[in-house]
Structures are given as C-alpha cells and as structure tokens.
Design an enzyme around this catalytic site. Structure first.
Site, short mmCIF file in Angstrom:
data_model
loop_
_atom_site.label_atom_id
_atom_site.label_comp_id
_atom_site.label_asym_id
_atom_site.label_seq_id
_atom_site.Cartn_x
_atom_site.Cartn_y
_atom_site.Cartn_z
N GLY B 308 -0.56 1.07 -8.50
CA GLY B 308 -1.48 0.84 -7.39
C GLY B 308 -0.92 1.47 -6.12
O GLY B 308 -0.24 2.48 -6.15
N SER B 309 -1.15 0.76 -4.99
CA SER B 309 -0.86 1.36 -3.68
C SER B 309 0.61 1.69 -3.45
O SER B 309 0.92 2.51 -2.59
CB SER B 309 -1.34 0.43 -2.59
N THR B 310 1.53 1.03 -4.15
CA THR B 310 2.93 1.38 -3.93
C THR B 310 3.17 2.84 -4.28
O THR B 310 4.06 3.48 -3.75
CB THR B 310 3.89 0.50 -4.78
#
Lengths: 370, 660
Positions: B308-310
């Site tokens: 995801g966003s990481t």
C-alpha cells in the site's frame, strides 16, 4: 624280571600326555574364569574340578600302567554289559541327570559321570579281545564284521536316544577304524556306506536342526546370529589370535561370545590366546601321541595288545580331528570335546585310564622296538 | 608271521599316514585362518567387541549484541538402562516410571530388551536424576547432556527459533547457524562382552567433544523488549490477527529487534496455542502440526503482503532519482484519475486534495500524485528500480523460509498496473524487504543485506568469526536520499504520519493501509495497516516498520493505529540509544501543558462526545464521512480512555451514522 628293559613305559608318550594335561588345566582355567566368576562368583571353580580330575587321572593312569592289560581282556564281556546297563540307567529318573534337554549323565554321590565315556573304553577292549581271537575269521563278513556292527548299532541307538549324535559318530568311527586295522575286508566295510548315504539324507531332510548346521557350515555368515553363530565366533577367536596370540588369559571371545568356552570350543580360545604357535603345538603333541601309540601297536607281540593300543589311539585321534575340524569350521558344528584339554571329569578320567593301558602295553614291547 | 598280522601292520601304517594327513590338513586350515585371513577376522572381532558412544558437544550460547544470554544450554541427562546389568527389572521399571512419569509397562519392556543399552528418556533434569541415583539401582546410567533453554520464554522467538530433543536447530537462528552452534561430538570407544557389559581393563579411548561456538546476534535485548511490549499492546488493542515490528539500524542492516504477536514459547514449542486449547485433544496429529507450523511462521520474513502507501516512498525516491519530479512540483488531485479506461480513486475521493506540491502529495498520501510520477517514469525504468531495491528476491537474511515476494515482469505491466504499483498495489513484499529498501533510501542510497548475527565467539569470549555488514548495491544517490529524508520528515511532522510524532525528535516516515488480497481479490473489511519510520530524520539511527494484520477495530488506517506503535518503539529506542531530544520552542511550550486523562466516549453520540472532549481540554478529529446533521455514534477512539496525554492533544473518533 630283573634287568628287563620292557619294564619301562614309553617315556615320550608319558611326557606328551602330561604336557597336554597341563595345557588343558591351564586353558580350562583361562577359558572358564570369566563365566564361572559371573555365574558362581568363583573364577577358580573349573580350575578346581579340572585340577582334581587331572590328579585323579594321573593316579588312574599310574594304576592302569601297572595293571596287566591281558587281565583286561578277560573282563571284556562284563565291561560291555556294565556299560550297557549304565547307558540305560541314564534314562532312569533319580539316577540319570539331564542338562539342556539331554540325558547323558548318571549321578554317583556328588559327582556325575558320563557312561558313554566308559562305554567307549568297553567297546575298544571288547573289540580288541574279540578280533584278536578271530584270527583269519576276521575276513568273514558274518563272523568278523557283522557282530561288531551290531554291537556298535546297539551302543549308537542308546546314545542317540540321550541324545548325543556326536558321541554316536565317534563310536561308529572307532568301530570301523578298528575293523579296518584288524584286517577286515575292505568290501565288507565299504558296503555299510550304501545304507549310510540314504539314511544320512533322510535325517537331514527330517531333522531341520541338522540341515541348518550343514548350511551354516557352508556359509556361516549367512546367519551369523543364529545357527552359524558358534562357527563364526570360533573363526573370529582363531583369526584374532594371529600367529602369536593375544597372550595367555587375554581372550576376549571368552566373554560370552563363545558359549561355554572351556568345553567343545576350547581350541578356539587356545588359538586366540596362544596364536598359531599354540594351536600347532597342540596338533604336534597329538601327532606325537598318535605316532607313539601306533608304534606301540606295531611292536606289541600279541594281537590283543596291538589292537587294544590301536583302539585307544584311534579313539583319541578321531576325537581330536573332529574337534579341531569343528573349531576351524572345516566340518559342520558338532559337540565333541578335545581330549585332555576340554573340561569334563568323565572324559578326562577315561582318557587317562586309556593312556595308562597304553603305557602298560608299551612295557611289553620288545626292547629293540620294531 | 601270519598273513593277518602282516595285514594289520600294513593297515596300521595306512592309519598313521591317514591321521597325519588329516592333521596336516588341519594345520593348513589354521595357516589359512590364523595367518592369511587373520587381519580380516581380527577386524570383525574388533567390531563386535568395541562400541562407540557419542559424547555430545555443548551447544553454543546465543547472545544479544551486548552479551545478554538469549539461549543457553542447561545441563540435562539422558537416562538409559543396560538390561544385562539389571538385577530386578520390575523394581527398575517401577522407579523409572514413578520418577519420570512414564508408563510402567512400556518401561518394563524396554528394561527387558536384549540390547546393550536402551534409552529411556532424554533431557531429564538433574533433580529427577538425583532422585533416581538415590535409589541405587543397578543397570541405570545417566549420560550428561544438555537441554536448550530460553531464559525469557517467547522472547524473540522468531529470531531465536528452537531446537529439537537432539539439540538440532529447527527454526530461526538456531537453524540457520546450526552448524556453528552444534560443535563436534566426541566419542568414547570401549570394549564390551557379549552381554553388553564393559570388559574389565579394556583401555577406553576418549575423543573430546568440541563445543559449539557462541553466536552474538545484532538484536538488542532492550530494543527487542520495547518492540515486544508495544507490538503486544497493539495486538490486543486493535484485536488484530497479528502485529509485526522490525527495528533495524539503517546504516549497516543490523536487525535490532524483530517481534510478532501472536508468538510461541520456544521452550515448549509444541504446546497447544491458547486459541486452540479447547479442541486440541480432538484434533488429528496432522491438524495439530498445521496449526503449529502456522504459529512458527515468522511474519516479518515468511509472509508477503501488499505494502500500500508505504510503497510510495519507493515511487518518490525513484521519481526524484530519475529527475521526473521535484519536491516543489505542482500536482492536482480531482479525487480520481482515468487510466487505461479504468477509474482509479484517491483514498480521499470524497474530499479531493486539489492542487498541491509533490511534498504535500506525499504528506497526504495522495494517489493521483504517485500515478503521475509512475507515468513519467515508465514501467521499464520504474521496475528496474523496484528490483534494484531488492523486491522480488530474497534479502538473504539468515532466517529460514524467507519469501521472495512477487514483482510483475515488465512485459506484464500495462498502464493500470504501472499506476497501481506506484501507490503500492499489485506488488507483494515481505516486511523485511520493505524495511531494507527504505533503509537504503534513509542511509544515503546503499541497499544493505539485513543481518541478524554479528559474530561467533568462543567460550573465552574471543571472536572467531565476524559477519561483516554487506552492501548489496547503491540504489539511489546520496542527494536523492537527503531529499527523501526531509520529505518523509514532513509526513510525520505535518501529514498522515503525525501519530508517530515524538516531541524533540525528527522522525521521518510513511503510512500505509492496504486491503488484503485473498484468493486474488480484495477482501472486504480486511486491511493491513502499516507504518514505516526512521529517526533522527537528518541522521537516521533507527528504522522501524510496524505491520498490523487485520485490525479488528473500526479504525484501521495505518496513520492512526500503526504510526503510534512506531512512535512508541522509536521513542523508547531513541532514549535508550541516548539520542537526546532537541525540542523546538513550540514543542517546549507544548511540553509544559498539563497532563489530562482521556475520557471514555465510545458509544456516545458524536455531539456528547465532542462536549466531553472539550471539557477535558482536548481537541478532536473525526474519521470517515460524517454527516454532522445526523447524530452519529462514536464507535472507537484513539487514544483510549484513561491514557495520560498533554492538554490540547487530538482525540480521533470513528463514528457511525445512527439509523433513523
């Protein structure tokens, strides 16, 4: 009587017998010390009894070396009858003693004796006496050969019933050897082989135990924990002894790898502790005994003495050959003791009596030998 | 002389010759046995007389980086019986079954076997052995051995692993460093009789065992404690399936801590896990083994997930490195973008971010910004970097069963795949891969091989071997790294990562919330929330990744639940590492605010809750789409009620509209 050289016994024979006896006592002690210590907490147990029988044996030998063998001839028939009775008594409860499922002994006081040892002696005396009287008739089948085969047959049946097949084989071997020596016709002897071969095959097929011993003889490693076990352990003992041996008392195989190492497989222990030197020394001593014994037979003036000496020598020679052949896995395993050396009172006592008789015969030979 | 007499003489000579022939043949046999084949028989005889007994070597100790013992070998005994020496089998069997808690009949059978020696039980402690010795039974023997013992059960279970009953490593460092830890067993050669008793006076040959080497890990026991504590709290508070944290030194790849909950007790690794206690007995051995295998899995290394966003950290770094984007570049978020005929939404599509700079885009984790960066890069360049960062292949960390993750081949990357990958979907990574890659971005661009062991030492403490840190490759330039650090610092200072903020420390990081993929489709309501942060931002000493798998609460955003965990671990760790906080004036002022207790507001109406929060001197913020006109019910709150916080702290509320 004065100045007669014939009064002297065969000194070489005497020394040979005493040497074998000494080696025997020492080796019985060495071979048995471990198991008797573990079992009865007394490592001298076998040494004591074997030593005692050795001393009794020496006295017996001394006695019979002075007891005229000619008188023995007159006792031939009573000896046979007594021996037969004793062989039957083995089966009588209270008198006969069993061990490992075999009834081979009778009890006299605290001591047990093996009647077959006595019977062996009786057979030799009886055959020597009978055959020496037969003269030319020894060449007759019905009068010369058949009666002794029948006698042997009776003995063998009684002994096989104990059961003690190995002893029966010795009886048969002694009988045939004596008949051969006495001059029986070869054809009369060889004809007995014809029923023996099918009988042997029959026994082998019927008796799985015997068959097993034959197969394990041919390839002992095929079943090294089962029927080939003793054969293997004997080979390992002899082989690990090498030329010089591990030293007296240093056998490892006597630590239960060889069961009852003081008995039938004592030759393997000798080979392990004293090496090839030790084993050949034993064989050479027996060869010396055979040579001196047959020399006595050859030079004995009367036929009875000659055949009696022959019978005694054959008895020793056959047993030694069979025992060593078993220990070296040259023939299938069968329980035959090594004369003078294996532990066992009856066997030793009668061996010494036989030697006494042989020494007595040696007194009567011509001074200049043959 | 009669003819009979002549025949007899001839026959006696034949007999003599015959006997001698047989005797010579027997001598020949003896030559064969005792001289020619002697050595072969002696060899076989030797084999039957002698017996080897293995003397076990002591397994090496596992230390943390400061010499604290994490795994030791305690003295234990192997109880065995030599049946040949047993006088009274019944009494022996009874004593053994009584003291060792074994079935008497089974023991009796063993005592009666015809073997030289039978093992009754391994790993028996010295007290039981003492009891047995006092009974003075013949035929029992007690061989010295050792039993692996982990003084702090469960502690760092996934790094340490465990050993089997024979002291062979089965998992963790115990497995991967097994060959160094075991050492070499010694031998005792003795002679035995046919009944299995030692021969008297046989010269015993003894070959001394060589003890195993001691392993010094990179793990710091104290930091591991911090990680375990905060991971456990997060696991309980969020009712998550599991929570995993990795703490690493970004400069050399040293793993300082690696913790996951639930875990297992490595002293008793076959124990039924708590949640299965009820039906453990009714489970088949295969079912049990499956359960055990699953709890022995190390999520940090063995499991993959969609970052995801990481993963936007990677996209940003590659964009800056390749010059396709600069921090101040302008972007516009309209809530969604059409890519290859497909509408890709921003996470805040209900309230689009509008016009923003690249840095602001990272701070708000705005998807369209990263889609644009990915587009500018193009699939080929972007994927080359993804692989250069180590995704799609093992990091070679010395822990068993590492998963390589899945990275598409460039050929399979269309515009949609390129776009989703740029915000961290459609790629599967392991936590260790992600933290290693981001460590490279933090440390000046060097991708380091993650390292769990520092060195091997002998019993005197001398270093026998050092495991040097290994740089895999330079992935990005130092300049890009510098830029990235300041961008990520602002994420924590002002953006979605503010829950990882610790007053006095410059912390950089990025949040991540990904829907779980189950059977190749996104599973509704199942999320993986994560946060990856490092500090101090200008000179990183520690990098921390926290992954919360399937948080069970109503609040599941990584920024809300994973960031505070990272913040807590980081705060404890930085203080422990003696990195002094440097408060800004503003922070110093805030620090002086009085502490207040967070009130319980769950299940209150939103209106009441807000009033209560104000009364307590706190601020609030509401998650999700809220219709203020309707009265809504507060489902969940962060921080939890009863926490001590500074006045003016924001309480986050998760709400649900009340059905009319």
């Amino acid at each position: 009587m004065s100045g007669r050289k014939a009064n002297n016994v065969d000194f070489t024979l005497l020394i040979t017998v005493l040497t074998l006896l000494a080696i025997g006592v020492a080796m019985v002690f060495s071979a048995s010390s471990i198991s008797s210590f573990i079992r009865d907490n007394d490592k001298y147990q076998y040494l004591k009894s074997q030593g005692a029988f050795a001393i009794i044996g020496i006295f017996a030998m001394w006695f019979f070396s002075r007891f005229s063998y000619k008188k023995l001839g007159n006792l031939a028939l009573p000896l046979v009858i007594i021996s037969m009775i004793l062989l039957v008594l083995v089966f009588v409860p209270g008198i006969g003693v069993g061990s490992h499922g075999a009834y081979r002994w009778i009890k006299i006081g605290p001591q047990r004796i093996q009647p077959s040892e006595f019977a062996k002696f009786a057979l030799v005396v009886f055959m020597a006496k009978g055959l020496s009287n037969k003269k030319e008739k020894v060449r007759s089948f019905t009068q010369g050969v058949l009666p002794y085969i029948i006698l042997m047959g009776i003995y063998c049946v009684l002994i096989i019933l104990e059961p003690n097949k190995s002893m029966a084989i010795i009886f048969a071997a002694i009988t045939f050897t004596l008949l051969f020596a006495a001059g029986a016709k070869m054809s009369h002897l060889l004809v007995w082989l014809t029923p023996i071969i099918p009988a042997g095959i029959f026994i082998l097929i019927k008796d799985k135990y015997s068959l097993l011993r034959i197969t394990s003889y041919m390839d002992p490693w095929s079943d090294h924990l089962g029927s080939g076990y003793q054969a293997i352990q004997s080979l390992l003992a002899l082989g690990s002894g090498g030329i010089f041996g591990l030293g007296l008392g240093n056998s490892r195989q006597k630590f239960f790898y060889i069961p009852e190492p003081q008995n039938d497989f004592i030759f393997a222990i000798i080979g392990e502790e004293l090496g090839f030197i030790g084993t050949t020394t034993i064989i050479v001593l027996f060869m010396l005994l055979i040579w001196r014994g047959l020399r006595i037979s050859l030079s004995c003036p009367d036929m009875f003495g000659s055949l009696l000496a022959t019978g005694i020598v054959c008895m020793v020679a056959i047993q030694v050959a069979l025992n060593i052949a078993v220990a070296t896995v040259s023939i299938p395993t069968t329980g035959i003791s090594l004369p003078f050396i294996s532990s066992g009172g009856s066997s030793l006592l009668f061996m010494m009596i036989n030697m006494g008789v042989l020494l007595n015969i040696s007194k009567n030979i011509k001074a200049n030998g043959s | 002389m009669s003819s009979v007499k002549r025949t007899v003489k001839k026959r006696l000579i034949v007999l003599l010759a015959g006997f001698f022939a047989v005797y010579f043949a027997l001598v020949g046999r003896l030559v064969f046995i005792q001289i020619i084949n002697s050595s072969e028989y002696r060899q076989k005889a030797m084999e039957q007389w002698t017996k080897d007994t293995v003397v076990k070597s002591r397994r090496g100790i596992i230390y943390d980086r400061n010499g604290k013992e994490l795994a030791i070998s305690a003295t234990a005994y192997e109880v065995s019986v030599s049946p040949a020496n047993v006088k009274d089998p019944e009494a022996v069997a009874q004593a053994l079954s009584e003291v060792l808690g074994l079935d008497e009949q089974a023991v009796l059978e063993k005592v009666k076997t015809k073997k030289a020696s039978v093992t009754i039980m391994k790993n028996v402690d010295s007290e039981k052995v003492k009891l047995l010795r006092e009974k003075e039974l013949k035929g029992l023997s007690f061989a010295d051995g050792s039993k692996r013992f982990y003084p702090q059960a469960n502690f760092a279970a996934f790094v340490l692993g465990f050993t089997n009953i024979d002291n062979e490593g089965l998992n963790g460092a115990e497995l991967t460093y097994n060959k160094y830890l075991t050492g070499y067993p010694g031998r005792i050669i003795n002679m035995y009789d046919a009944h299995g008793k030692e021969l008297p006076g046989s010269d015993t040959k003894y070959y001394e065992p060589k003890d195993g080497l001691n392993l010094v890990l990179t793990v710091d026991e104290v930091i591991q404690h911090f990680a375990e504590k905060h991971v456990e709290n997060a696991w309980v508070e969020n009712k998550a399936k599991s929570v995993t944290a990795i703490v690493m030194d970004p400069n050399n790849g040293d793993i300082l801590a690696m913790a996951s909950k639930p875990d297992y007790d490595n002293n008793d690794y076959k124990k039924a896990p708590e949640q299965y206690l009820g039906n453990w007995d009714s489970m088949s051995s295969k079912e049990r083994q499956d359960v055990l295998n699953s709890i022995w899995r190390n999520p940090a290394v063995n499991d993959t997930y969609e970052p995801g966003s990481t993963f936007k950290i990677i996209t940003s770094a590659v964009g800056i490195e390749e010059g396709v984007v600069k921090p101040e570049d302008k972007f516009y978020c309209a809530g969604s973008v059409m890519i290859g005929g497909k509408r890709l939404k921003c996470w805040r599509s209900h309230n689009p971010h509008g016009s923003q700079t690249f840095v602001e885009g990272v701070m708000s984790s705005c998807n369209p910004v990263f889609i644009a960066v990915g587009e500018k890069l193009g699939a080929e360049k972007f994927y080359k970097y993804i692989r250069a960062f180590g995704f799609g292949e093992k990091t070679n960390i010395m822990l068993p069963g590492e998963a390589p993750g899945i990275v598409r081949g460039v050929g399979a990357v269309g515009p949609v795949e390129l776009a989703t990958t740029s915000f961290g979907q459609g790629i599967s990574v392991t936590p260790i891969q992600l933290i290693t890659a981001v460590a490279a971005i933090a440390n000046g661009g060097k991708l380091m091989e993650p390292r769990i062991a520092k060195k091997l030492i002998d019993n005197e403490g001398n270093t026998v071997y050092e495991f040097e840190p290994r740089m895999v490759r330079q992935v990005i330039s130092k300049e890009t790294s510098d830029t990235m650090r300041s961008i990520l610092e602002s994420v924590v200072a002002f953006g979605t990562g503010n829950k990882a903020y610790i007053p006095g420390y410059k912390i950089a990081g990025k949040t991540g919330t990904a829907q779980k993929v189950e059977n190749k489709v996104y599973a509704a309501g199942k999320y993986i929330s994560s946060f990856l942060g490092f500090a101090p931002a200008n000179d990183p000493k520690v990098i921390v990744l926290v992954v919360i798998d399937e948080p069970g609460g109503a609040i599941y955003y990584g920024g809300q639940i994973a960031a505070p965990v990272v913040g807590n671990i980081m705060s404890d760790t930085l203080r422990y590492l003696d990195i002094k906080p440097q408060y800004t004036e503003e922070e110093a002022k805030l620090m002086q605010r009085p502490a207040v207790v967070v009130p319980e507001i769950r299940n209150m109406s939103l209106k009441d809750a807000i009033i209560k929060i104000h009364e307590a001197g706190l601020k609030y913020s509401v998650e999700g789409e809220v219709d203020y006109t309707n009265s809504s019910l507060v489902l969940d709150q962060i921080p939890k009620s009863g926490s001590n916080v500074n006045e003016g702290t924001t309480v986050i509320l998760a709400v649900k509209p009340v059905e009319q």
